[in-house]
Design an enzyme around this catalytic site. Structure first.
Site, PDB file in Angstrom:
ATOM      1  N   GLN A 192       0.850  -1.198   0.000  1.00  0.00           N
ATOM      2  CA  GLN A 192       0.000   0.000   0.000  1.00  0.00           C
ATOM      3  C   GLN A 192       0.887   1.250   0.000  1.00  0.00           C
ATOM      4  O   GLN A 192       1.661   1.468   0.936  1.00  0.00           O
ATOM      5  CB  GLN A 192      -0.943   0.036   1.207  1.00  0.00           C
ATOM      6  CG  GLN A 192      -2.027   1.101   0.985  1.00  0.00           C
ATOM      7  CD  GLN A 192      -2.910   1.373   2.178  1.00  0.00           C
ATOM      8  OE1 GLN A 192      -2.409   1.499   3.294  1.00  0.00           O
ATOM      9  NE2 GLN A 192      -4.204   1.496   1.958  1.00  0.00           N
ATOM     10  N   TYR A 198      -5.643  11.088   3.743  1.00  0.00           N
ATOM     11  CA  TYR A 198      -4.230  11.347   3.440  1.00  0.00           C
ATOM     12  C   TYR A 198      -4.112  12.071   2.089  1.00  0.00           C
ATOM     13  O   TYR A 198      -5.125  12.455   1.499  1.00  0.00           O
ATOM     14  CB  TYR A 198      -3.431  10.040   3.526  1.00  0.00           C
ATOM     15  CG  TYR A 198      -3.472   9.463   4.934  1.00  0.00           C
ATOM     16  CD1 TYR A 198      -2.916  10.178   6.001  1.00  0.00           C
ATOM     17  CD2 TYR A 198      -4.118   8.273   5.218  1.00  0.00           C
ATOM     18  CE1 TYR A 198      -2.981   9.693   7.305  1.00  0.00           C
ATOM     19  CE2 TYR A 198      -4.188   7.772   6.525  1.00  0.00           C
ATOM     20  CZ  TYR A 198      -3.614   8.490   7.562  1.00  0.00           C
ATOM     21  OH  TYR A 198      -3.685   8.021   8.840  1.00  0.00           O
ATOM     22  N   ARG A 239      -7.388   2.548  -3.095  1.00  0.00           N
ATOM     23  CA  ARG A 239      -8.353   2.611  -1.979  1.00  0.00           C
ATOM     24  C   ARG A 239      -8.884   4.032  -1.871  1.00  0.00           C
ATOM     25  O   ARG A 239      -8.104   4.988  -1.911  1.00  0.00           O
ATOM     26  CB  ARG A 239      -7.659   2.212  -0.665  1.00  0.00           C
ATOM     27  CG  ARG A 239      -8.644   1.956   0.461  1.00  0.00           C
ATOM     28  CD  ARG A 239      -8.011   1.419   1.723  1.00  0.00           C
ATOM     29  NE  ARG A 239      -8.952   0.551   2.414  1.00  0.00           N
ATOM     30  CZ  ARG A 239      -8.839   0.162   3.668  1.00  0.00           C
ATOM     31  NH1 ARG A 239      -7.811   0.538   4.405  1.00  0.00           N
ATOM     32  NH2 ARG A 239      -9.760  -0.611   4.213  1.00  0.00           N
ATOM     33  N   GLY A 266      -9.571  -6.461   8.789  1.00  0.00           N
ATOM     34  CA  GLY A 266      -8.482  -5.743   9.436  1.00  0.00           C
ATOM     35  C   GLY A 266      -8.191  -6.247  10.830  1.00  0.00           C
ATOM     36  O   GLY A 266      -7.418  -7.193  11.030  1.00  0.00           O
ATOM     37  N   ARG A 267      -8.823  -5.627  11.824  1.00  0.00           N
ATOM     38  CA  ARG A 267      -8.509  -5.921  13.228  1.00  0.00           C
ATOM     39  C   ARG A 267      -8.551  -7.407  13.582  1.00  0.00           C
ATOM     40  O   ARG A 267      -7.643  -7.871  14.315  1.00  0.00           O
ATOM     41  CB  ARG A 267      -9.422  -5.086  14.137  1.00  0.00           C
ATOM     42  CG  ARG A 267      -9.046  -3.606  14.110  1.00  0.00           C
ATOM     43  CD  ARG A 267     -10.153  -2.707  14.613  1.00  0.00           C
ATOM     44  NE  ARG A 267     -11.250  -2.633  13.654  1.00  0.00           N
ATOM     45  CZ  ARG A 267     -12.272  -1.785  13.737  1.00  0.00           C
ATOM     46  NH1 ARG A 267     -12.323  -0.955  14.766  1.00  0.00           N
ATOM     47  NH2 ARG A 267     -13.222  -1.770  12.821  1.00  0.00           N
TER      48      ARG A 267
HETATM   49  C1  LIG Z   1      -4.251  -0.530  13.815  1.00  0.00           C
HETATM   50  C2  LIG Z   1      -4.849  -0.156  12.501  1.00  0.00           C
HETATM   51  C3  LIG Z   1      -4.023   0.269  11.481  1.00  0.00           C
HETATM   52  C4  LIG Z   1      -4.553   0.606  10.230  1.00  0.00           C
HETATM   53  N1  LIG Z   1      -3.705   0.992   9.222  1.00  0.00           N
HETATM   54  C5  LIG Z   1      -4.198   1.245   7.984  1.00  0.00           C
HETATM   55  C6  LIG Z   1      -3.322   1.539   6.909  1.00  0.00           C
HETATM   56  O1  LIG Z   1      -2.091   1.523   7.020  1.00  0.00           O
HETATM   57  N2  LIG Z   1      -3.882   1.821   5.710  1.00  0.00           N
HETATM   58  C7  LIG Z   1      -5.238   1.826   5.515  1.00  0.00           C
HETATM   59  O2  LIG Z   1      -5.704   2.104   4.402  1.00  0.00           O
HETATM   60  N3  LIG Z   1      -6.080   1.522   6.519  1.00  0.00           N
HETATM   61  C8  LIG Z   1      -5.598   1.201   7.741  1.00  0.00           C
HETATM   62  N4  LIG Z   1      -6.456   0.840   8.738  1.00  0.00           N
HETATM   63  C9  LIG Z   1      -7.885   0.599   8.432  1.00  0.00           C
HETATM   64  C10 LIG Z   1      -8.121  -0.874   8.092  1.00  0.00           C
HETATM   65  O3  LIG Z   1      -7.503  -1.208   6.856  1.00  0.00           O
HETATM   66  C11 LIG Z   1      -9.623  -1.239   7.998  1.00  0.00           C
HETATM   67  O4  LIG Z   1     -10.227  -0.430   7.017  1.00  0.00           O
HETATM   68  C12 LIG Z   1     -10.344  -1.025   9.321  1.00  0.00           C
HETATM   69  O5  LIG Z   1      -9.614  -1.593  10.390  1.00  0.00           O
HETATM   70  C13 LIG Z   1     -11.767  -1.616   9.280  1.00  0.00           C
HETATM   71  O6  LIG Z   1     -11.734  -3.007   9.063  1.00  0.00           O
HETATM   72  P1  LIG Z   1     -11.963  -4.046  10.300  1.00  0.00           P
HETATM   73  O7  LIG Z   1     -13.260  -3.665  10.940  1.00  0.00           O
HETATM   74  O8  LIG Z   1     -12.015  -5.411   9.647  1.00  0.00           O
HETATM   75  O9  LIG Z   1     -10.822  -3.875  11.230  1.00  0.00           O
HETATM   76  C14 LIG Z   1      -5.943   0.523  10.010  1.00  0.00           C
HETATM   77  C15 LIG Z   1      -6.776   0.089  11.058  1.00  0.00           C
HETATM   78  C16 LIG Z   1      -6.247  -0.251  12.283  1.00  0.00           C
HETATM   79  C17 LIG Z   1      -7.161  -0.750  13.367  1.00  0.00           C
END
Ligand SMILES: Cc1cc2nc3c(=O)[nH]c(=O)nc-3n(C[C@H](O)[C@H](O)[C@H](O)COP(=O)(O)O)c2cc1C
Length: 347
Positions: free
Chosen positions: A100, A179, A226, A316-317
């Site tokens: 990314q 961003y 994205r 994600g999480r």
């Molecule tokens: C700790 C953390 C770091 C993240 N870092 C990024 C990132 O580097 N780039 C990005 O586009 N989204 C980032 N996100 C967003 C996640 O990609 C994702 O959209 C978000 O966690 C929702 O999905 P989930 O409910 O399955 O966690 C981050 C989220 C968390 C919790």
């Protein structure tokens, strides 16, 4: 019940995913002080290689794109070499991984880089300070000149080429979450009066130029994006943003990207000006491969794919809490709940 998640999916003629579960990009701030990925990061990603596709944590394209500590880069030879160990581990375990590509724009902080300004479309600061570093309040950025813009486009394309050199299967351009690229697409952060502001076509000009430069360098089959049509992070909403995305989405469709990915934390969130959720809005305006995300479980994701709300799901999480997420879903085992304390170590 979640069988459809385990169907293979062809992104195009050169990349086919083993299943429909993507690991969402997750910033972990664990690179070394030269922003080089470490052996522990290679193991972390390697453990998650049974995802259909891993999207790496956001990777900065150059020093002035940095807004958080120890986020990895893709602009030095040492960083490329560090990433090679990651991609080899993932491929060795049968997986695929996209990098990314990130520039934080006005969310950058000079604390993290030695030279240059904080850059953004307009000289409007984002409120607040760097998370967990309260003394670092966000600064008023410099509005980029045409020369700055040309340099940024070039550096995005070079970072994409570096990603391919490092063995990544492709790149996801980070155009989401407030961003740099997203800052051009929203009226809250883009008040320009030149060919990069005021109208949807102008506001989409820089994002599309980055997409086109990267496609030219590494090919559309290896290029993804994205986006965040519904502002929710580092950004205030403006109902006029809708027109910008109404213009952008068909333009992206023409470019035949590997996929388009929505940036959101909770896809249950409704946006008046989008007429519903982020995913329902994008689905109605974009006909190619779409990746949904945002507080989904395997069950809700499976249903959403069945209903054709999107084609692939990014998780994600739960992937932080469960390195073996895919295996657990396949076997119907219980998922360990995520908690923020888990961010302290790279398991
Ligand atoms: C700790 C953390 C770091 C993240 N870092 C990024 C990132 O580097 N780039 C990005 O586009 N989204 C980032 N996100 C967003 C996640 O990609 C994702 O959209 C978000 O966690 C929702 O999905 P989930 O409910 O399955 O966690 C981050 C989220 C968390 C919790």
């Amino acid at each position: 019940m979640t069988d459809n998640l385990f169907q293979p999916f062809a992104l195009n003629s050169i990349i086919t995913l083993n299943n429909r579960i993507l690991m969402a990009p997750l910033t972990r701030c664990m690179a070394d002080n030269e922003l080089v990925p470490t052996p522990a990061m290679a193991e972390y990603y390697g453990r998650r290689a049974d995802a259909g596709l891993i999207i790496s944590e956001a990777v900065i394209i150059r020093p002035d794109g940095q807004g958080y500590p120890n986020t990895p880069g893709l602009f030095t030879q040492a960083q490329i070499t560090g990433w090679k160990a990651v991609t080899e581990r993932v491929h060795g375990n049968g997986g695929k991984i996209f990098a990314q590509l990130w520039h934080t724009g006005r969310v950058a902080h000079p604390h993290f880089f030695e030279q240059g300004d904080v850059l953004a479309p307009s000289a409007i600061a984002v409120e607040g300070s760097v998370p967990r570093m309260r003394e670092l309040t966000y600064q008023v950025p410099k509005a980029v000149t045409q020369t700055d813009i040309d340099g940024l486009i070039n550096d995005y394309a070079q970072a994409a080429a570096n990603a391919i050199e490092a063995g990544f299967d492709g790149v996801e351009i980070h155009g989401a979450n407030g961003y740099l690229i997203d800052q051009f697409l929203h009226f809250d952060s883009n008040k320009r009066q030149d060919e990069y502001g005021e109208t949807p076509e102008n506001m989409a000009r820089f994002p599309l130029a980055v997409v086109d430069a990267i496609i030219e360098r590494i090919g559309n089959d290896r290029t993804a994006l994205r986006v965040t049509p519904g502002a929710y992070f580092n950004m205030a909403t403006d109902a006029n943003d809708r027109e910008v995305f109404d213009y952008l989405l068909p333009e992206l469709e023409k470019r035949q990207l590997a996929f388009l990915h929505i940036g959101i934390f909770d896809d249950a969130m409704e946006f008046d000006y989008l007429g519903g959720t982020a995913s329902s809005y994008v689905r109605a305006n974009y006909n190619n491969t779409l990746v949904g995300v945002g507080s989904y479980t395997a069950e809700t994701a499976s249903k959403a794919i069945e209903n054709d709300n999107f084609n692939l799901i990014a998780i994600g999480r739960p992937f932080i809490a469960n390195p073996d997420y895919v295996e657990k879903i396949r076997k119907g085992e219980e998922i360990t709940p995520y908690s923020e304390e888990m961010l302290a170590s790279l398991v």
